[in-house]
Design a protein around this motif. Sequence first.
Motif, short mmCIF file in Angstrom:
data_model
loop_
_atom_site.label_atom_id
_atom_site.label_comp_id
_atom_site.label_asym_id
_atom_site.label_seq_id
_atom_site.Cartn_x
_atom_site.Cartn_y
_atom_site.Cartn_z
N ARG A 168 0.82 -1.22 0.00
CA ARG A 168 0.00 0.00 0.00
C ARG A 168 0.86 1.27 0.00
O ARG A 168 0.38 2.34 -0.39
N SER A 214 -5.54 -3.08 -3.56
CA SER A 214 -6.39 -4.04 -2.85
C SER A 214 -5.52 -5.24 -2.48
O SER A 214 -5.15 -6.05 -3.35
N ASP A 222 -4.19 2.95 -3.36
CA ASP A 222 -5.49 2.31 -3.59
C ASP A 222 -5.37 0.81 -3.86
O ASP A 222 -6.32 0.21 -4.38
#
Length: 371
Positions: free
Chosen positions: A263, A270, A268
């Motif tokens: 991250r 996932s 953003d």
Amino acid sequence: MIRTLLQVVLFRDRSRVFDGFRFRHPLTALVLLHGLIIAIGVSSDYVTREEPDGWWPLLFAIVAGSTALTLRSTLVAWRLATAGLVAMRLLTPSEPAALGGWQWWWYVPVLLAVATVHRGRVVLLVALITSGVVLWVERSGGALPTIGLLLLVLLLGYAFGARGRAERRFHAEQDEKAALVERARIAREMHDVVAHHMSLVVVRCETAPYRIADLPEAGKQEFAELGAAARAAITDMQQLLGVLRESDRRADRTPQPGLADIRSLHADASVTDAEVPGAVGLTAYRIVQEALTNAGRHAPGATTSVTVDLVDDELRVVVRNTAGGPSLGGGGGHGLRGMRERVAVHGGSLTAEPTADGGFEVRATVPVGQR
């Protein structure tokens, strides 16, 4: 020299003038169109100036065929073109020069193709044979100026080709060096990950007699032997790693990145919260890092997405980017090669290919279980 002579006049040749060019398909179409136009011009000029006795299809085939052959076999194209000079001299006795107006536009590109893709000895023999053929077929007394111009063409073509070959060798050496550096980096990172877990094994083995009540003597001896074996393994790895580290490089004691650090590369992203082995997490991190770097270099301004999921004991990493601006260049493919090597360590697979919308996708599958 004899082998080179046989290569020039007899052996099969697969040298391609546009091999590796980025815009080779448009260039190929232009060359074929050029050959067709010159072939029509040569055959039409023959029919106009000489008595039409049916030989114009031969001239058309020689010119068009030799031009087309430069795309796949430059020496074969030169052989046909040189034989065509002799054939034209026999079929057009009224032509005073060995190379008329049309012949210059046809024969010179073939010579340029040969000089561009072949080494010095081959070009030298081609120059000697071409000069001899021109001396033989020339009737106007202008053989020396014609030969001089043809030799100048060969020299310029060879200089251009030699520069291109030198650049390709330089980039190949750079890519090979980068690949070796990346492999050494992988080895160091794998050492750090494995050494961490082996250190935990040593600690647990040495503290087992204090943590487990009423441990029999045989059990204590077993734990002691396991701890000693783990220590020996760490020592062997450190000695082996010594050949991969620079002499002035100190060991990196910072923790290696893993899934949780992805991250920091892409806000953003996932990313699954599942626990995976440290080496697998490090591999996923490096894949995302390299894929995002490539996207920024080759598709500046593109929108990127990162997905990391654990599915059926496999960690699946997908990095996509949309079409962006013009590529900034740089890189030689060693980044993708390094990603594939990292995945291969775990017995996984990796694909990297363009998407239908003009973007690019990197997809890796890394097993997290025992191999």
